[in-house]
Design an enzyme around this catalytic site. Sequence first.
Site, PDB file in Angstrom:
ATOM      1  N   VAL A 103     105.122 -17.701  -6.088  1.00 35.13           N
ATOM      2  CA  VAL A 103     106.011 -16.643  -6.539  1.00 35.13           C
ATOM      3  C   VAL A 103     107.109 -16.484  -5.485  1.00 35.13           C
ATOM      4  O   VAL A 103     106.809 -16.325  -4.302  1.00 35.13           O
ATOM      5  CB  VAL A 103     105.219 -15.323  -6.665  1.00 35.13           C
ATOM      6  CG1 VAL A 103     106.140 -14.169  -7.021  1.00 35.13           C
ATOM      7  CG2 VAL A 103     104.102 -15.478  -7.687  1.00 35.13           C
ATOM      8  N   CYS A 104     108.350 -16.512  -5.907  1.00 28.43           N
ATOM      9  CA  CYS A 104     109.470 -16.391  -4.955  1.00 28.43           C
ATOM     10  C   CYS A 104     109.487 -15.011  -4.300  1.00 28.43           C
ATOM     11  O   CYS A 104     109.526 -13.989  -4.985  1.00 28.43           O
ATOM     12  CB  CYS A 104     110.809 -16.598  -5.662  1.00 28.43           C
ATOM     13  SG  CYS A 104     112.214 -16.157  -4.603  1.00 28.43           S
ATOM     14  N   ILE A 105     109.497 -14.997  -2.991  1.00 26.10           N
ATOM     15  CA  ILE A 105     109.403 -13.715  -2.268  1.00 26.10           C
ATOM     16  C   ILE A 105     110.621 -12.823  -2.493  1.00 26.10           C
ATOM     17  O   ILE A 105     110.478 -11.607  -2.694  1.00 26.10           O
ATOM     18  CB  ILE A 105     109.163 -13.943  -0.757  1.00 26.10           C
ATOM     19  CG1 ILE A 105     108.866 -12.613  -0.056  1.00 26.10           C
ATOM     20  CG2 ILE A 105     110.338 -14.647  -0.089  1.00 26.10           C
ATOM     21  CD1 ILE A 105     108.292 -12.769   1.326  1.00 26.10           C
ATOM     22  N   ALA A 161     110.503 -11.469  -5.944  1.00 25.71           N
ATOM     23  CA  ALA A 161     109.339 -10.582  -6.072  1.00 25.71           C
ATOM     24  C   ALA A 161     109.602  -9.221  -5.429  1.00 25.71           C
ATOM     25  O   ALA A 161     109.216  -8.180  -5.972  1.00 25.71           O
ATOM     26  CB  ALA A 161     108.114 -11.235  -5.451  1.00 25.71           C
ATOM     27  N   PHE A 171     107.613 -19.550  -9.680  1.00 23.28           N
ATOM     28  CA  PHE A 171     108.015 -18.422 -10.518  1.00 23.28           C
ATOM     29  C   PHE A 171     109.204 -17.718  -9.882  1.00 23.28           C
ATOM     30  O   PHE A 171     109.112 -17.202  -8.762  1.00 23.28           O
ATOM     31  CB  PHE A 171     106.841 -17.456 -10.694  1.00 23.28           C
ATOM     32  CG  PHE A 171     105.684 -18.071 -11.436  1.00 23.28           C
ATOM     33  CD1 PHE A 171     105.608 -18.000 -12.820  1.00 23.28           C
ATOM     34  CD2 PHE A 171     104.679 -18.762 -10.753  1.00 23.28           C
ATOM     35  CE1 PHE A 171     104.548 -18.585 -13.514  1.00 23.28           C
ATOM     36  CE2 PHE A 171     103.620 -19.352 -11.437  1.00 23.28           C
ATOM     37  CZ  PHE A 171     103.556 -19.267 -12.819  1.00 23.28           C
TER      38      PHE A 171
END
Lengths: 100, 100, 126, 126, 130, 130
Positions: free
Chosen positions: E77-79, E82, E39
């Site tokens: 989820v891409c840090i 995010a 994501f």
Amino acid sequence: MLHTVNKSPFDKNSLENCLRFARKGHSILLFEDGIYGALKGTRFETLIAEGLKSSTIYVLVPDLEARGMRMDNVIDGVKATDYAGFVDLSAENKTVQAWL
Amino acid sequence: MLHTVNKSPFDKNSLENCLRFARKGHSILLFEDGIYGALKGTRFETLIAEGLKSSTIYVLVPDLEARGMRMDNVIDGVKATDYAGFVDLSAENKTVQAWL
Amino acid sequence: MEDEVIKKFLYVNRKAPYGTIYALESLEVVLIGAAFDQDVSLAFIDDGVYQLKKNQQTSVSSGIGVKDFSKTYRALEGYDVEKLYVDKKSMEERGLSEDDFLVDVQVFDEAQMAELMEQQDVVLSF
Amino acid sequence: MEDEVIKKFLYVNRKAPYGTIYALESLEVVLIGAAFDQDVSLAFIDDGVYQLKKNQQTSVSSGIGVKDFSKTYRALEGYDVEKLYVDKKSMEERGLSEDDFLVDVQVFDEAQMAELMEQQDVVLSF
Amino acid sequence: MKFGILVNEGPYQHQASDSAYQFTKAALEKGHEIYRVFFYHDGVYNASRLTVPPQDDRNIVNRWSDLGKEHNLDMVVCIAAAQRRGLLDENEAKRQGKDANNIAEGFRISGLGQLIEAGIQSERMMVFGD
Amino acid sequence: MKFGILVNEGPYQHQASDSAYQFTKAALEKGHEIYRVFFYHDGVYNASRLTVPPQDDRNIVNRWSDLGKEHNLDMVVCIAAAQRRGLLDENEAKRQGKDANNIAEGFRISGLGQLIEAGIQSERMMVFGD
């Protein structure tokens, strides 16, 4: 009436459709990616030239400069403005329509 | 190669550009708002007709029906598919390129 | 009362349904707005005309897995929202006619639509 | 080692900078990806060609209040990302030439770009 | 066949997440393997456990969580994306001095390298966006 | 003059929130009044206090919070749009049985009627979106 266009004419049809409904004497502000519509030498130059015959067209300079362009690159007759000018235009016109 | 197009050709230039780069024998899937490109009687009908000469074009039926259209409304030669077919198309082609 | 001001509100719908949420959430504003007794008009331009297409078919458990919200346009009349205008050119270049719509609309040419826009106090675009 | 697989990655950039974040976040993927020793190419098509325009001017405290990230394209070379391809038609219909770009690129016609796409293993579009 | 899935838009605003979900579900039903769902951009919002969609609408976050649980999916989820957008797990919240976190069950936060790795390890990479 | 501002997109993904902020700031500097800033669609994400943008980038949420504090702005997040997308205040979290909330200082959650009211009470309504 003030019309605002924030999309590139290459990407979306907003500018084209705004120009269909803008009436004589209306103002149009090109900002965000909409500034690409104001540039000389693009495929859409004649569209704006046509629009200038009946409307006053503005370009938001901070958006223009962010994208590596200057007023030199802008079609003659298109006027420069900034956020303060955007506010003035919105106040001067009875309604504002955003062509999202 | 499978190309996917999820935008209406009226709204964005994705379909037009996908067709510029699709080569003979490629497949193109129209889904989400991209299904509007597959319909008969629109301004873009000839664009698809042209594309059909060299590519196989598919339309995702669930997206078509959600928007009140049926295969009857679709240009002859465009093939129907569903999510399972979308998966098959992706597996059959070596690469998939999304024209966002 | 402040609420006694009556203004002309125009909702401009230029986006297709389902691909994005704008059509649905625009309709939610119109429904809430109906309680305020303002003078409300809806314009459907560009892909916005597709919002009114008959026979939309999807549900949470079938189709694209998204609820069909098109029936809500039919409910607008019950809220006294009756001024729905469709841009003629947008309709025609999509090969659509009035028979394709799920509600009664008035088809406007550019001059009529521009005139409608001119009369407004508030234009909300989605 | 799993990482010894070498694949051809193509990043397709078709969106203008600043109006949306896709250009910036695409670049972030390219930079991270450079550490993986894959065969990387970048294609700039449509408004994506504007990402490479020289003289971009904005900062958090001036202009549009957004950081100018265009200098990062110049850093790509240091990461051995050197295959940048610009679509000729997109460039020309915008009145741009190679002199307008802040990095060296190869200008490809449709046949060349289609050939490039054909050779890829992974195409990431932003 | 091994698929990687990239989701570039958040729930509800665009259909991208819906389409990605329907594709992933169909691929699993056909016996394919999903190497990873990544994501990115606004796609990170698909991992928020605080959403409360209307009763008669689909619950996009729960749908992903459930599918992930059923098929043991790696949902990343891409840090960087995010952080910009306010999607945190407990660790990240602590590290950033935030007093709450909002990640849903079945998602994990990690770096962009996970997307590249998905590209390398998957036989097909699918991109769903705007 | 009294302005109403509608923000239809979240932070970072689109420039809409940036432009709305610059417009609002410029209007206030010119002595205009901002009747209300209304956050709709993904615009609700502008009100998340959990964002941690990179150090060298603008902090969109804090920028709104600060401007709101300085000028006592009424910054309203649409409740229906917020529920769908996972933006909650303490009350809403309790009501929905959620264990956390994520609204930033200076924003309040309320109904769509507040947007209509902004249209009625403002002399100009500005829409910023995608």
